[in-house]
Design an enzyme around this catalytic site. Sequence first.
Site, short mmCIF file in Angstrom:
data_model
loop_
_atom_site.label_atom_id
_atom_site.label_comp_id
_atom_site.label_asym_id
_atom_site.label_seq_id
_atom_site.Cartn_x
_atom_site.Cartn_y
_atom_site.Cartn_z
N TYR A 146 16.74 58.45 -6.91
CA TYR A 146 15.74 58.10 -5.70
C TYR A 146 15.81 59.67 -5.03
CZ TYR A 146 12.75 57.81 -1.95
OH TYR A 146 11.92 58.14 -0.30
N PHE A 174 12.83 60.98 7.74
CA PHE A 174 14.23 59.80 8.13
C PHE A 174 12.66 58.94 8.31
CE2 PHE A 174 17.19 62.48 8.82
CZ PHE A 174 17.15 63.82 8.59
#
Length: 330
Positions: A146, A174
């Site tokens: 990913y 984040f």
Amino acid sequence: MSATSGGKVLVCGGAGYIGSHMAAMLAENGYEVTVFDNLSTGHREALKWGDFFEGDLRNPDDLKKVFHSKDFDAVFHFSGLIVVSESVERPDIYYDNNVTGTLNLLDEMKRSGVDRFVFSSTAAVYGNPVSDIINEEHPLAPLNPYGRSKLYIEEILRDYHRAFGLNSVCLRYFNAAGARPDGIIGEAHDPETHLIPNILLSTLREGRELKVFGDSYATPDGTCVRDYVHVQDLCSAHLLALEYLNTNSGAEVFNLGSGSGFSVLEVIKAASEVTGIDIQYTIESARSGDSARLVADSSKAREALKWRPRYDDVKTIIETAWRWHKNPTF
Ligand code: UDP
């Protein structure tokens, strides 16, 4: 881009969690929105803003059709597979969707002369942090397919700028969290893997137990520390990135985080306070690939984009998520 209309923006992945919040914010700011989505993980019910074009990035014909339908000024790209564990088991699917799909999109932009691109990247490009607070200069060492799929695109965008003059901003998120304060859209993944929805769903759905993955990390209470950033703040950074691309060329990267770290147990405590429910949990073994601490230094975005996150308190973030989860519309 015309000052009155705001311009025509293609939002790939606009039926998903962050993409749908973006479509709403763009429409509210006078942009003409077209959503492109294959509805594999997104929700038809989240398509409340702009035109919708059902299609798949892996199918170049779908892209040709949507680019023929309008002269876009810019493209936002939220279509991505995001489950780390799944990416380890099926890297083929992740690279096909996240890398090949994006290359198809960039090819079509090149053919159509669209030269502004805002890309959803991730803190996962950093891998295990070597500093307490992570800025954009931190070494790039993703731990899974990913994260690598996102980093490859960042590098491709630098090459495309040099070779073809494509201007781009990569936003390294984040931990995205929260929902629109009016509660009309929110976060709904299937299966849900994220902490805040899992905490809230454990209070709402019979038999759904909350598991805390690991309590012996090198953090003050032993659980992982993360930087939670509100989805509306992420979207406002995208709007600013688009404005930045009106006057700046290049292939830039910016971190997007609040700069404050909260442990899993601190988030559970905050959620107990918001909901008024004593939230129960069990401690389970750590998930593979989880870093102990991921906290952003977002000063570059604050300076260059003039980004000012509004939801800098984790309880406010949880409050908006709670409003949505108590009354989900999909
Ligand atoms: N986490 C947890 N229980 C859950 C989901 C997540 O303990 O049901 C922990 C996870 O191990 C990580 C943090 O919460 O330390 C944030 O996880 P999330 O999946 O929300 O985001 P990530 O940081 O993995 O992108």
